[in-house]
Every structure is written in C-alpha cells, then in structure tokens.
Design an enzyme around this catalytic site. Sequence first.
Site, PDB file in Angstrom:
ATOM      1  N   LEU A  61      70.424  24.019   5.485  1.00 34.93           N
ATOM      2  CA  LEU A  61      69.467  23.060   6.046  1.00 34.93           C
ATOM      3  C   LEU A  61      68.494  22.569   4.974  1.00 34.93           C
ATOM      4  O   LEU A  61      68.273  21.365   4.816  1.00 34.93           O
ATOM      5  CB  LEU A  61      68.694  23.729   7.194  1.00 34.93           C
ATOM      6  CG  LEU A  61      67.521  22.919   7.748  1.00 34.93           C
ATOM      7  CD1 LEU A  61      68.017  21.684   8.483  1.00 34.93           C
ATOM      8  CD2 LEU A  61      66.661  23.774   8.685  1.00 34.93           C
ATOM      9  N   ASP A 100      77.944  27.249   5.258  1.00 34.74           N
ATOM     10  CA  ASP A 100      78.308  26.525   6.478  1.00 34.74           C
ATOM     11  C   ASP A 100      79.646  27.068   7.026  1.00 34.74           C
ATOM     12  O   ASP A 100      79.797  28.253   7.177  1.00 34.74           O
ATOM     13  CB  ASP A 100      78.360  25.009   6.215  1.00 34.74           C
ATOM     14  CG  ASP A 100      76.956  24.445   5.946  1.00 34.74           C
ATOM     15  OD1 ASP A 100      75.981  25.122   6.317  1.00 34.74           O
ATOM     16  OD2 ASP A 100      76.850  23.359   5.367  1.00 34.74           O
ATOM     17  N   ARG A 171      79.205  34.737  10.112  1.00 35.97           N
ATOM     18  CA  ARG A 171      78.113  34.374  11.040  1.00 35.97           C
ATOM     19  C   ARG A 171      78.693  34.040  12.408  1.00 35.97           C
ATOM     20  O   ARG A 171      79.562  33.159  12.530  1.00 35.97           O
ATOM     21  CB  ARG A 171      77.360  33.181  10.451  1.00 35.97           C
ATOM     22  CG  ARG A 171      76.423  32.495  11.401  1.00 35.97           C
ATOM     23  CD  ARG A 171      75.497  31.619  10.598  1.00 35.97           C
ATOM     24  NE  ARG A 171      74.899  30.566  11.377  1.00 35.97           N
ATOM     25  CZ  ARG A 171      74.047  29.690  10.864  1.00 35.97           C
ATOM     26  NH1 ARG A 171      73.701  29.768   9.576  1.00 35.97           N
ATOM     27  NH2 ARG A 171      73.536  28.739  11.611  1.00 35.97           N
TER      28      ARG A 171
HETATM   29  C1  SPV Z   1      70.157  27.371   7.375  1.00 38.92           C
HETATM   30  O1  SPV Z   1      69.080  27.783   6.914  1.00 38.92           O
HETATM   31  O2  SPV Z   1      70.711  26.370   6.946  1.00 38.92           O
HETATM   32  C2  SPV Z   1      70.796  28.081   8.479  1.00 38.92           C
HETATM   33  C3  SPV Z   1      69.968  28.788   9.409  1.00 38.92           C
HETATM   34  O3  SPV Z   1      71.972  27.977   8.603  1.00 38.92           O
HETATM   35  S1  SPV Z   1      69.743  27.761  10.733  1.00 38.92           S
HETATM   36  O4  SPV Z   1      69.117  26.553  10.307  1.00 38.92           O
HETATM   37  O5  SPV Z   1      68.932  28.536  11.653  1.00 38.92           O
HETATM   38  O6  SPV Z   1      71.036  27.470  11.336  1.00 38.92           O
HETATM   39 MG    MG Z   2      72.791  26.440   7.640  1.00 43.10          MG
END
Ligand code: SPV
Ligand code: MG
Length: 548
Positions: A61, A100, A171
């Site tokens: 992200l 991912d 995950r």
């Molecule tokens: C990320 O930090 O990109 C993650 C965690 O995958 S989340 O945004 O909670 O999916």
């Molecule tokens: Mg992520």
Amino acid sequence: MDFGHAEVNDGGERIAPTSVFAALRRELVSPTLSFLMEAHSGLSAKIAEEAGFQALWASGLTMSASLGLRDSNEASWTQVLEVLEYMADAVEIPILVDGDTGYGNFNNVRRLVRKLGERGIAGVCIEDKIFPKTNSFIGEAQPLAEIEEFCGRIKAGKDSQTDDEFTIVARVEALISGRGMEEALKRAEAYHAAGADAILIHSKLPAASEILTFAERWGGRAPLVIVPTTYYATPTDHFRQVGVSAVIWANHLLRSAMTAMQETARLIHEEESLASVEGRVAGVKDIFRIAGNAELEAAERRYLPAQDRTRAVILAASQGDLGELTRDQPKCMVDIRGKSLLQRLVESLNGCGVREITVVRGYRKDAIALRGISVVDNDRYADTGEAFSLAAAAEAIEGQVLVCYGDVLVRSYILETLLAVDGDIVLAVDALKAQPGSGVRDLVAADRHYVGDVLDEDAAGLIRMGAELPAHEICGEWMGLAKFTPTGAAWLQAELGLLREEGLLETADMPLLLTRLAARHSVRVQYFTGHWLDVDTLPDLADARNFT
Ligand code: SPV
Ligand code: MG
C-alpha cells in the site's frame, strides 16, 4: 554478495555477521513478540531502523502510494523491486516485503523469490487472492484463490529461494473476505503444510476478537503474524498472551509523513513564506546526517588526492574602507573588471583544486552571493576581530585548510607553492613589499631574511608578526594566505580555544594568533616577491583592476 547484518556481543565486540535472512527468521521464530515497521523508501527505512526496529515491512500500500499509485498492482513488480533495493541498501535490518499475490501464478512467484534473494530482501509475504489484487480494506467478499493453486505458489517460492533462511509468509484473507474462521484455519493449515514459514492472519474488524480466537485455535503450529491497523486499540500484551510472533505496523510512517507534508504545503501556500515552517521541519543538516554524508567525507579523505581535499576559509566579514564602494557591500564584493574580488579569489582556489570554500560573512552579509561556497556568519563583525571570524568557521578547520583574507588577489603559482611546500603551518610572505612605518599591519619577523637568490628555497621560521616591528626585524609582509596541514589545523583549533578561554577571542587579530602559534610550534615563512595584492585603499583597487 554480503547481506550481512552487523552484530555486537555482550562485551561490545563485533561478531560474525548474521545474514538478513537469518535475522528475519529469528524475529519470527523467537518466543518474544517482534515488531515490523512499515517503510516505503530508503529514507523511511532508515528512520525506522534509527527508531530501533529490528525488521521492516515493505508495504504494498505505502510503496505504491509513495509512487503516486493505487494499491492495485499498478506498479510493476520490477518497479517494486527497485524501491526495495534502495531500502535494502539503506539499512542493515531485514525486510519482509509485501509481495501481494505474488504477481501472478506459481511461475511469477518463482522469479520474484529468486530476485528478492539476489537483492538481499529477507522474505516475502504472499496473500491468497488473485492478480491484480485489491487492498483488503476496499469492498467486501473479495474473491480468494483456490487453496491448491495458492499452495502451488508457496511451494514454487520455497523451491526457488536462493538462501535456506529466506522466509515465505502466507497471508490468509478468509476473515477479510467474510469466509469465516473455519475457512481461515483450513487455509492456514494448508499453507503451512505447503511450506510457508509463517502465517499472516488479517482482519479488518475494529476489535481483535477474531484475531485472538484464530491465534488461540492456531496454537502456535507456525509463527503467526498480524496487522492491527483497524484493531489498533487492542493492548499489545493481548497479542503476546495468545502467542502472536510478530506485529506489523503496516502504514504509519507514510500516514504520518502525509499529515506533515499536507500541513507544510498548506502553510507555505497560504503564507507565501517559509517563516512559520522553518524550525518545525527537519533541517537540511538532518538530511545530510541521515543520508550518511559523514561516511562520504571519510571516504574522500581515504580515496581522493590530498590536494583535492584542501578546504579554504575566507575571512570576509569586514566592511573595508573604499568609500561609496563599500557602503552597501563588504570589500570582498567590490568589482574588479566584471567579477568581485571574492569571485576571483574563489576561482583561483578552485583552479588549484580547492573546492570546499567557507566564507565568513559579516558586514552586509546578504550582498555575498556566490555559487559553490558555504557561508558562516560573524554577526558581531563590528566589535570583533579576525580570530573571532575564524572561530565562526571552526567546522571547516579540519584536514588541510587554507586561511585567506577576502581582499587578496594572487597569481596561482603562489597558491600552488603554498600547497606544495612542507610545514604544518606555512605563511605566504612578500619579502619585498614591507616598509617600516608603512602602516602595514601584517609585518613579519622571521628567523632568516629573504636572500634575493632564485634558489632561495630554504625554510624560514616565523618569530612574530605585527604592525610595530623594529625595522631590522622586518622580513616581509604576510599576504593574508596561510596553509595548515591537518596537524596545523588541530594546532589552530587549539589556539582558538585558548584565546577563547583567556577572553581574547573577540579582539585577537591574525598577527596575534599567528605569533602565538609560532611560540608553540614551527610556523614556516615562504617568501615570494610580488605577484599578489590586497585591496585596502582606492589606489590598491586601481592596481587590482590592472592586475587581472
Ligand atoms: C500493506 O501494507 O500493503 C498491506 C496491509 O498489505 S493492508 O493494507 O492492511 O492490507
Ligand atoms: Mg499490501
């Protein structure tokens, strides 16, 4: 390639480095709760490491957001790899990358895992969704991968790792997509059996209930990793109690940077000024420090030829007395055929390989505008002398350094000679120029007069300097140019310190400072005859305009 992770034992000795792969494994399998901090760039990685984190989460992200992209695999996996390379170069702690879905099927995972290992990324987390992924906090009931197909991705990844201790975290998105606890446990079990080194169980509930239940039912079959972004209010001890191995603080460096950047941008835009922002933001020096400029300076001392490393400090704080010409600018900015005195001096220094130049400003300091110099200020220029100005540039008095007056013009051979001759402190002295009673201040008494002989290359030693020397003692006039080797620079620093202790720093001039140095150390006098001038008077200025 060495992906070593420096280690120090209890006695403070360095011991054989652990690889980043082993370091991440240790974080996951150790019985204590570990914390992985989000980072998305070399800088944020360093900041997290400096804060004390032992491992990083390279968040999908935040890496994509920092590139201005959505968390939907808009950045290609090789673009992510480039970001990771900056991060791995920036820190010694291991990085677990958010991979991912693995960017495709088993075949994409194989290549990803190989490339991550080559770049020193300690592990990857892959989630049981379908490429291109969508962030877990968007929408409901996101489609999940078939269990068997995802297990194939895990197996392919494990079979492709280039280091035995590379980590693959699987995950589980079953809770996120509303498939329930049983499905989540079934998937976790299958992924563990397929070879995953740890399980990340994700949840988007505001409370940790389903995570705590999962952890209890999982029963420590493999290390468990969680991401408490939405259930942030749960006390961390609850995670310890249910045997969680690692907590990922998933996006908080980027979010805090965003808040700070938005506020700064808003203020500067509104106020059309930096005034209320300066002092609330990191200094440019903080950037230099975290970027490791000190290491580069040390490397320059090791690898660059000594002459290229010579610095110069130019004393240019005084107004001078050239009437109108020095009303709105200091003397060093007076024009000599289209260039200021200072610019000409800086060019001469540059021409001799001296590029790190610090100018001490005072009178009308804003008028000193020149590229390629650093400036320090003596704001008390009106009631202090040269030693005080020099002390203002103390940080630049390091290694080999030239100290020059700001109103001097010299032929380059004089600078070159000064740099070439032996002696920890060497003064350039004009043997012909000084006349007793001429009002010249920087008269030199040396242990030997100049002999008008072209082969006069023997060293002479300074006895003292001043304006009031008896005629028979005068051997010449100091040109306002001195070289200090690293040893000489240390002596100079010490002498400035003594002057300060004795309460003389404010009033001392260069003749006093150099005389005191000569009383303790050998100060070499290097004779020249002409080919320089300083600008004290209007006739001097006319000479200077003819000199160039
Ligand atoms: C990320 O930090 O990109 C993650 C965690 O995958 S989340 O945004 O909670 O999916
Ligand atoms: Mg992520």
